[in-house]
Design a protein around this motif. Sequence first.
Motif, PDB file in Angstrom:
ATOM      1  N   GLU A 162     -19.501 -48.845  67.304  1.00 29.82           N
ATOM      2  CA  GLU A 162     -20.109 -48.172  66.151  1.00 29.82           C
ATOM      3  C   GLU A 162     -19.209 -47.053  65.648  1.00 29.82           C
TER       4      GLU A 162
ATOM      5  N   ARG B 257     -23.708 -36.245  71.474  1.00 30.05           N
ATOM      6  CA  ARG B 257     -24.518 -37.296  70.839  1.00 30.05           C
ATOM      7  C   ARG B 257     -25.596 -37.797  71.794  1.00 30.05           C
ATOM      8  N   ASP B 258     -25.211 -38.021  73.048  1.00 26.14           N
ATOM      9  CA  ASP B 258     -26.161 -38.499  74.042  1.00 26.14           C
ATOM     10  C   ASP B 258     -27.255 -37.457  74.283  1.00 26.14           C
TER      11      ASP B 258
ATOM     12  N   GLU C  89     -28.390 -35.303  72.238  1.00 22.25           N
ATOM     13  CA  GLU C  89     -29.279 -35.250  71.077  1.00 22.25           C
ATOM     14  C   GLU C  89     -30.092 -36.539  70.896  1.00 22.25           C
ATOM     15  N   GLY C  90     -29.941 -37.471  71.837  1.00 23.14           N
ATOM     16  CA  GLY C  90     -30.686 -38.720  71.750  1.00 23.14           C
ATOM     17  C   GLY C  90     -30.084 -39.694  70.748  1.00 23.14           C
ATOM     18  N   ARG C  91     -28.783 -39.538  70.456  1.00 19.27           N
ATOM     19  CA  ARG C  91     -28.100 -40.420  69.512  1.00 19.27           C
ATOM     20  C   ARG C  91     -26.876 -41.064  70.158  1.00 19.27           C
ATOM     21  N   PRO C  92     -27.046 -41.742  71.309  1.00 26.26           N
ATOM     22  CA  PRO C  92     -25.877 -42.356  71.940  1.00 26.26           C
ATOM     23  C   PRO C  92     -25.263 -43.398  71.005  1.00 26.26           C
ATOM     24  N   HIS C  93     -23.953 -43.561  71.088  1.00 24.09           N
ATOM     25  CA  HIS C  93     -23.296 -44.516  70.192  1.00 24.09           C
ATOM     26  C   HIS C  93     -23.453 -45.935  70.708  1.00 24.09           C
ATOM     27  N   ASN C  94     -23.518 -46.847  69.775  1.00 24.63           N
ATOM     28  CA  ASN C  94     -23.532 -48.273  70.110  1.00 24.63           C
ATOM     29  C   ASN C  94     -22.086 -48.735  70.232  1.00 24.63           C
TER      30      ASN C  94
END
Length: 57
Positions: free
Chosen positions: A23, A12-13, A15-20
Amino acid sequence: MLDALEMALWQRDREGRPHNPRELIHHSDAGSHTSFKLAEHLDAAQIAASIGSVGDA
């Protein structure tokens, strides 16, 4: 299981989609394997844990 969790977070990180924080939710059914080590790992990664009750599948 912990390695798979770390790999998913890494992906995820990457791909530029780190989790909040809080979340993501890790759900397991009552009676499935849960461990203190997993709970600690989820808490450190700020992933909410959810465990179903018996018979609600």
